[in-house]
Design a protein around this motif. Structure first.
Motif, PDB file in Angstrom:
ATOM      1  N   GLN A  13      -5.865   6.153   6.889  1.00  0.00           N
ATOM      2  CA  GLN A  13      -4.719   6.349   7.757  1.00  0.00           C
ATOM      3  C   GLN A  13      -4.912   5.682   9.114  1.00  0.00           C
ATOM      4  O   GLN A  13      -3.935   5.338   9.781  1.00  0.00           O
ATOM      5  CB  GLN A  13      -4.448   7.850   7.921  1.00  0.00           C
ATOM      6  N   HIS A  14      -6.144   5.512   9.518  1.00  0.00           N
ATOM      7  CA  HIS A  14      -6.427   4.812  10.763  1.00  0.00           C
ATOM      8  C   HIS A  14      -6.210   3.310  10.615  1.00  0.00           C
ATOM      9  O   HIS A  14      -5.641   2.660  11.496  1.00  0.00           O
ATOM     10  CB  HIS A  14      -7.872   5.089  11.183  1.00  0.00           C
ATOM     11  N   LEU A  15      -6.645   2.750   9.508  1.00  0.00           N
ATOM     12  CA  LEU A  15      -6.561   1.296   9.328  1.00  0.00           C
ATOM     13  C   LEU A  15      -5.127   0.831   9.128  1.00  0.00           C
ATOM     14  O   LEU A  15      -4.748  -0.242   9.617  1.00  0.00           O
ATOM     15  CB  LEU A  15      -7.418   0.873   8.136  1.00  0.00           C
ATOM     16  N   TYR A  16      -4.335   1.597   8.411  1.00  0.00           N
ATOM     17  CA  TYR A  16      -2.943   1.220   8.127  1.00  0.00           C
ATOM     18  C   TYR A  16      -2.047   2.320   8.677  1.00  0.00           C
ATOM     19  O   TYR A  16      -1.713   3.272   7.974  1.00  0.00           O
ATOM     20  CB  TYR A  16      -2.740   1.039   6.617  1.00  0.00           C
ATOM     21  N   PRO A  17      -1.659   2.223   9.962  1.00  0.00           N
ATOM     22  CA  PRO A  17      -0.879   3.293  10.588  1.00  0.00           C
ATOM     23  C   PRO A  17       0.406   3.584   9.820  1.00  0.00           C
ATOM     24  O   PRO A  17       1.046   2.697   9.258  1.00  0.00           O
ATOM     25  CB  PRO A  17      -0.577   2.731  11.983  1.00  0.00           C
ATOM     26  N   ARG A  18       0.788   4.848   9.830  1.00  0.00           N
ATOM     27  CA  ARG A  18       1.970   5.289   9.094  1.00  0.00           C
ATOM     28  C   ARG A  18       3.222   5.029   9.915  1.00  0.00           C
ATOM     29  O   ARG A  18       3.314   5.444  11.076  1.00  0.00           O
ATOM     30  CB  ARG A  18       1.878   6.769   8.757  1.00  0.00           C
ATOM     31  N   LEU A  19       4.205   4.347   9.308  1.00  0.00           N
ATOM     32  CA  LEU A  19       5.457   3.984   9.974  1.00  0.00           C
ATOM     33  C   LEU A  19       6.606   4.717   9.293  1.00  0.00           C
ATOM     34  O   LEU A  19       6.734   4.679   8.072  1.00  0.00           O
ATOM     35  CB  LEU A  19       5.665   2.467   9.895  1.00  0.00           C
ATOM     36  N   LEU A  20       7.419   5.375  10.099  1.00  0.00           N
ATOM     37  CA  LEU A  20       8.492   6.220   9.582  1.00  0.00           C
ATOM     38  C   LEU A  20       9.807   5.870  10.272  1.00  0.00           C
ATOM     39  O   LEU A  20       9.867   5.767  11.506  1.00  0.00           O
ATOM     40  CB  LEU A  20       8.151   7.697   9.824  1.00  0.00           C
ATOM     41  N   ALA A  21      10.867   5.645   9.493  1.00  0.00           N
ATOM     42  CA  ALA A  21      12.199   5.358  10.034  1.00  0.00           C
ATOM     43  C   ALA A  21      12.896   6.684  10.335  1.00  0.00           C
ATOM     44  O   ALA A  21      13.374   7.370   9.425  1.00  0.00           O
ATOM     45  CB  ALA A  21      13.008   4.530   9.041  1.00  0.00           C
ATOM     46  N   ILE A  22      12.952   7.044  11.611  1.00  0.00           N
ATOM     47  CA  ILE A  22      13.528   8.327  12.016  1.00  0.00           C
ATOM     48  C   ILE A  22      15.042   8.343  11.785  1.00  0.00           C
ATOM     49  O   ILE A  22      15.612   9.359  11.370  1.00  0.00           O
ATOM     50  CB  ILE A  22      13.216   8.602  13.502  1.00  0.00           C
ATOM     51  N   HIS A  23      15.703   7.220  12.040  1.00  0.00           N
ATOM     52  CA  HIS A  23      17.167   7.167  11.982  1.00  0.00           C
ATOM     53  C   HIS A  23      17.696   7.227  10.550  1.00  0.00           C
ATOM     54  O   HIS A  23      18.892   7.414  10.335  1.00  0.00           O
ATOM     55  CB  HIS A  23      17.651   5.868  12.636  1.00  0.00           C
ATOM     56  N   ASP A  24      16.786   7.058   9.583  1.00  0.00           N
ATOM     57  CA  ASP A  24      17.203   6.929   8.189  1.00  0.00           C
ATOM     58  C   ASP A  24      16.772   8.132   7.341  1.00  0.00           C
ATOM     59  O   ASP A  24      16.640   8.014   6.129  1.00  0.00           O
ATOM     60  CB  ASP A  24      16.615   5.633   7.613  1.00  0.00           C
ATOM     61  N   TYR A  82      -5.921  -3.911   3.409  1.00  0.00           N
ATOM     62  CA  TYR A  82      -6.857  -3.020   4.101  1.00  0.00           C
ATOM     63  C   TYR A  82      -8.053  -3.801   4.659  1.00  0.00           C
ATOM     64  O   TYR A  82      -8.570  -3.463   5.731  1.00  0.00           O
ATOM     65  CB  TYR A  82      -7.331  -1.910   3.160  1.00  0.00           C
ATOM     66  N   THR A  83      -8.495  -4.836   3.958  1.00  0.00           N
ATOM     67  CA  THR A  83      -9.565  -5.680   4.493  1.00  0.00           C
ATOM     68  C   THR A  83      -9.092  -6.389   5.755  1.00  0.00           C
ATOM     69  O   THR A  83      -9.831  -6.487   6.751  1.00  0.00           O
ATOM     70  CB  THR A  83     -10.007  -6.711   3.443  1.00  0.00           C
ATOM     71  N   LEU A  84      -7.861  -6.889   5.715  1.00  0.00           N
ATOM     72  CA  LEU A  84      -7.279  -7.500   6.914  1.00  0.00           C
ATOM     73  C   LEU A  84      -7.190  -6.481   8.039  1.00  0.00           C
ATOM     74  O   LEU A  84      -7.456  -6.800   9.204  1.00  0.00           O
ATOM     75  CB  LEU A  84      -5.887  -8.047   6.570  1.00  0.00           C
ATOM     76  N   PRO A 125       0.819  -1.220   0.000  1.00  0.00           N
ATOM     77  CA  PRO A 125       0.000   0.000   0.000  1.00  0.00           C
ATOM     78  C   PRO A 125       0.851   1.267   0.000  1.00  0.00           C
ATOM     79  O   PRO A 125       0.432   2.300  -0.519  1.00  0.00           O
ATOM     80  CB  PRO A 125      -0.824  -0.125   1.286  1.00  0.00           C
ATOM     81  N   ILE A 126       2.033   1.186   0.592  1.00  0.00           N
ATOM     82  CA  ILE A 126       2.903   2.358   0.661  1.00  0.00           C
ATOM     83  C   ILE A 126       3.384   2.762  -0.731  1.00  0.00           C
ATOM     84  O   ILE A 126       3.472   3.951  -1.058  1.00  0.00           O
ATOM     85  CB  ILE A 126       4.095   2.093   1.595  1.00  0.00           C
ATOM     86  N   GLU A 127       3.697   1.775  -1.581  1.00  0.00           N
ATOM     87  CA  GLU A 127       4.149   2.087  -2.936  1.00  0.00           C
ATOM     88  C   GLU A 127       3.092   2.889  -3.692  1.00  0.00           C
ATOM     89  O   GLU A 127       3.408   3.858  -4.388  1.00  0.00           O
ATOM     90  CB  GLU A 127       4.486   0.800  -3.680  1.00  0.00           C
ATOM     91  N   ALA A 128       1.823   2.463  -3.565  1.00  0.00           N
ATOM     92  CA  ALA A 128       0.751   3.183  -4.257  1.00  0.00           C
ATOM     93  C   ALA A 128       0.591   4.596  -3.702  1.00  0.00           C
ATOM     94  O   ALA A 128       0.382   5.555  -4.458  1.00  0.00           O
ATOM     95  CB  ALA A 128      -0.556   2.409  -4.116  1.00  0.00           C
ATOM     96  N   ILE A 129       0.687   4.741  -2.387  1.00  0.00           N
ATOM     97  CA  ILE A 129       0.544   6.059  -1.765  1.00  0.00           C
ATOM     98  C   ILE A 129       1.665   6.989  -2.210  1.00  0.00           C
ATOM     99  O   ILE A 129       1.433   8.145  -2.588  1.00  0.00           O
ATOM    100  CB  ILE A 129       0.526   5.907  -0.224  1.00  0.00           C
ATOM    101  N   GLU A 130       2.889   6.486  -2.188  1.00  0.00           N
ATOM    102  CA  GLU A 130       4.031   7.321  -2.555  1.00  0.00           C
ATOM    103  C   GLU A 130       4.001   7.669  -4.044  1.00  0.00           C
ATOM    104  O   GLU A 130       4.329   8.786  -4.445  1.00  0.00           O
ATOM    105  CB  GLU A 130       5.337   6.613  -2.193  1.00  0.00           C
TER     106      GLU A 130
END
Length: 852
Positions: free
Chosen positions: A671-682, A634-636, A34-39
């Motif tokens: 955004q609620h169903l698939y929480p956003r994950l961000l790599a801070i160190h990178d 997203y269904t999951l 899903p992230i690839e499509a969003i980006e």
């Protein structure tokens, strides 16, 4: 990078469900992201404009872009499950795409976009169809030299009033077309002053829920500026937890401004035209005279909770600026006055009836701060018994229904009076949201959930929620109707409202964060040579007291080929509909069956594509259409949501999240169903820092939501609310056990992993690049959504909060459900069986015996 790459094992989590049976050959590295499509969508649309004429797929709901209204409302106001409607019900069934539309009439617009035009209509009001009463819009046609217009919804021709007449040009367009916003803009506000547009009176009742010496209002309500009733629970629970002190302090800052801990001042943000009344309650009701002529507020006590009436009229409501000294001193003294209380009960039902009595005949907004189960007065409730014994039984659905009819009665009466009720809940024990929450969900209000309220951690969140509550666009005394063109009809509504009739929705308050959705069905076949039309009309009173009608219009292409329907499908709207439909069924079906139905609907939709668009491929291949590449995950995610997940989750938490999802916008739902994950160190060196030339802030890319992509030396930020207007109300920093000491110093100002305080409430302001980057990211998200979520820290294998963090990793095996890879295997198996047997998903092998 601060260390070498080292992938982590799965963090501690609530138990998942393994896949049972033979696995399909699915390459984990090739499963749709899903992230690839969003980006990719962000890269395509951010910095560009979207023109709203039919024939194009709009940007995803998660993408920030500028929309230009060309006669169709912006997708921020209306989204549909496919932008090419199937021409017949038979084709719709073949495709298995639900025909859904989501309306967010008061959605916040990008600052670069044109504001919704305001059209003055005079005493005559806006031009309306004589047959269906639809409002004039850009898709109407002009006939008889401009003396008549043909309704795009019902095809009836209506004569134009003399003062609205205008000649036509050679293209049969009015000569004043460009000067009439209602003829070229999809979203318009009409100012209506005629009495026929005033809010109608409530239906007559045999008896009233409160005592009044005045006869019930028989005529429509004259539009006036909004009034607020602020009701504070002053029982011992509210006092000892610090919830009462925080609520009063936040409200005072909201009304009159103040200074931060660093000494910076901030301005008041309460609407200037609005009046407020203050009410406190425990075993008795306390009313306050806020008249500016008094040296301090005088209190009147009502001891009988079952016979509610207003003991005063003059001075009950006051303008905050005129009565500043009185109101400020009262908000300061309330926590101290009740500091030694021993009263444990708080009659919430009576407080709501007092608010109803004070706002009846006018409408308004009631904001309640509640800390304990309402065990006295109307609607009194007993503590909830053991809930675990009812899960998996027919009694499970009772957890989502009011245990006392009084709450439903209060809710409907408030909605009919044009009153919205929002509740801030700060409690240490169960408060039965299934019962009291119906008042907010029916009136269009909102619930704010603060279990085990901690002033040091939660006051900043409470303050931002209150600020958003009063500053966002809000309407009251609302009546909504959604109209369709010939061949379509609305079969069901979803959201926070009171459905008095099958077509009209009564809503006490409707704000920019709320959305209403509908399920559409065919009443006859549609002509592919013509557009299909939707119109949402909201008759409302603005905060300043002006009566208006907001109309949102949409023209859709009609298709006879399944390929066109899938090509122009909108997965975000489909996911939003599936989530809302699942939440709506909690009162009538068992959760296990709802989860099974969700998977069957996902598999059926993908099967519809295989049969109609990819029939020549081998049944052993998993074929997913481009528009629905992320549908399985997203269904999951819906099945893993706190409302539906297996295992033991308290009824209050389930009800809170179910009511939130039912009124969320499409963007917030995704955004609620698939929480956003961000790599801070990178983070790249230049990301999240203002561009020296333009001042623009480039935000970093997100990452897939699984521990498989995380590293032990990393710091990660996850949250549903840090990029969304809603839910969880928390963001979690996960800190790996091998994290670099330099990174800890740069971000948290500590040198050691074990020295990091897991209870910090905000990031320190440090003169380092990564500190500036992270604070800029968070500030940007706060500015977008107007709320500050709780900040939590989870250190790897050290803090209990890691369990909550891990459960937000949707692609992992957790939350009593499968991993994303296993779930894809299950969906693939269902499709494969249906293809080889020639049957359907629901009619063939079911999930009744599956791992669910």
């Amino acid at each position: 990078m601060y260390a070498q790459q080292q992938h982590i094992p799965q963090p501690p989590h609530s138990a998942g469900e393994p896949y049972k049976g033979l696995r399909a050959r699915i390459d984990p590295s090739q499963i749709p992201s899903p992230i690839e499509a969003i980006e990719a969508d962000k890269d395509q649309w951010e910095g560009h404009t979207y023109m709203t004429l039919p024939g194009h797929n709009p940007p995803l709901s998660t993408t920030d872009c500028v929309c230009i209204d060309q006669g169709n409302s912006s997708p921020k106001h209306i989204r549909v499950s496919t932008w090419n409607l199937p021409s017949s019900s038979h084709l719709a069934r073949e495709c298995e795409i639900p025909l859904a539309a989501v309306f967010q009439p008061f959605a916040d617009l990008d600052p670069r976009e044109e504001a919704v035009p305001l059209v003055e209509c005079g005493e005559a009001g806006p031009a309306r169809c004589a047959e269906c009463r639809g409002y004039i819009n850009p898709w109407c046609e002009w006939t008889a030299g401009g003396s008549k217009w043909k309704c795009n919804l019902c095809a009836h021709e209506t004569e134009v009033s003399p003062d609205y007449f205008c000649n036509l040009d050679t293209n049969l367009m009015r000569l004043d077309h460009l000067q009439r916003p209602e003829l070229n803009k999809g979203t318009v506000d009409f100012v209506v002053s005629a009495e026929e547009y005033w809010a109608p009176p409530p239906l007559p009742k045999m008896s009233t829920s409160y005592f009044s010496i005045d006869p019930p209002l028989s005529g429509p309500r004259k539009p006036q500026s909004m009034r607020y009733v602020l009701a504070f629970d002053v029982s011992i629970e509210a006092v000892q937890s610090g919830f009462l002190q925080s609520a009063c302090a936040c409200m005072r800052d909201l009304l009159y401004g103040g200074t931060t801990a660093e000494g910076a001042s901030f301005e008041p943000c309460f609407p200037r035209d609005c009046e407020i009344a203050i009410l406190t309650f425990d075993r008795t009701l306390h009313f306050y005279n806020l008249s500016p002529s008094l040296p301090q507020a005088s209190m009147m006590v009502l001891s009988d909770l079952d016979e509610v009436f207003l003991p005063l009229r003059e001075g009950l409501f006051a303008y905050p600026e005129e009565s500043r000294a009185v109101i400020e001193s009262l908000l300061d003294v309330i926590p101290h006055r009740h500091g030694e209380t021993v009263v444990r009960e708080a009659g919430l039902g009576s407080a709501l009836l007092a608010g109803l009595a004070s706002l009846a005949g006018r409408g308004g907004h009631m904001v309640v701060f509640q800390s304990t189960l309402p065990s006295v007065g109307p609607g009194a409730l007993e503590p909830l018994t053991d809930q675990t014994s009812v899960y998996g039984t027919e009694k499970e659905r009772d957890l989502f229904l009011p245990r006392n009819q009084t709450w439903r009665d209060i809710a409907e009466e408030c909605a009919e009076e044009g009153i919205g009720v929002s509740m801030f809940l700060g409690m240490s024990k169960a408060i039965d949201i299934g019962s009291i929450g119906i008042v907010s969900s029916t009136t269009g209000g909102e619930l704010y959930f603060h279990p085990r309220f901690n002033p040091a951690r939660d006051t900043i969140v409470l303050a931002s929620q209150l600020r958003r509550l009063v500053t966002r666009t809000t309407a009251y005394n609302c009546l909504m109707r959604i109209r369709c063109s010939n061949g379509l009809r609305v079969s069901k509504h979803y959201g926070s409202f009171h459905e008095r009739t099958a077509t009209d929705l009564e809503i006490g308050v409707l704000d920019s964060d709320k959305a209403i959705s509908v399920l559409l069905e065919h009443s006859r076949s549609l002509d592919e040579r013509q557009y299909a039309h939707l119109q949402c009309a909201v008759l409302y009173t603005s905060t300043s007291g002006q009566r208006r009608v907001r109309t949102c219009n949409l023209a859709l292409q009609v298709a006879t080929l399944a390929g066109s329907i899938f090509r122009y499908a909108d997965m975000d709207t489909v996911v939003c509909h599936l989530a809302r439909d699942s939440m709506a069924k909690l009162t009538s079906r068992r959760m296990a069956h709802i989860r099974e139905d969700l998977t069957e609907k996902c598999s059926s939709l993908l099967l519809g594509y295989r049969r109609n668009c990819a029939a020549s491929t081998s049944p052993s291949q998993l074929i997913i259409p481009e528009a629905f590449r992320a549908l399985p995950v997203y269904t999951l995610a819906i099945s893993k949501s706190k409302s539906l997940k297996g295992r033991n989750v308290s009824a209050d938490v389930r009800n809170y999240h179910a009511q939130k999802i039912l009124s969320m916008s499409v963007r917030s739902t995704m955004q609620h169903l698939y929480p956003r994950l961000l790599a801070i160190h990178d983070l790249d060196e230049n990301i999240a820092l203002p561009d020296p030339a333009t001042g623009q802030l480039a935000l970093p890319s997100l990452m897939r939501n699984s521990h498989m992509y995380m590293e032990a030396h990393g710091v990660y930020l996850i949250g549903q609310s840090w990029s969304s207007a809603y839910n969880e109300d928390c963001m979690i920093f996960w800190v790996g056990s091998s994290v670099s000491p330099q990174l800890l110093r740069d971000l948290f100002a500590v040198d050691d992993f074990l020295s990091l305080d897991p209870h910090i409430v905000e990031l320190p302001n440090l003169p380092t690049r990564i500190s500036a980057q992270v604070r800029n990211i968070l500030a940007h998200r706060y500015a977008q959504r107007g709320r500050v979520p709780k900040m939590l820290v989870a250190r790897q294998n050290t803090d209990g909060m890691e369990l909550e963090f891990s459960d937000m990793l949707i692609e992992d095996q957790n939350n009593a459900a499968m991993s994303y890879l296993d779930y894809l295997c299950l969906v693939h198996k269902q499709i494969n069986v249906a293809l080889t047997s020639g049957g359907s998903i629901s009619g063939g092998p079911s999930l009744r015996g599956s791992p669910w």
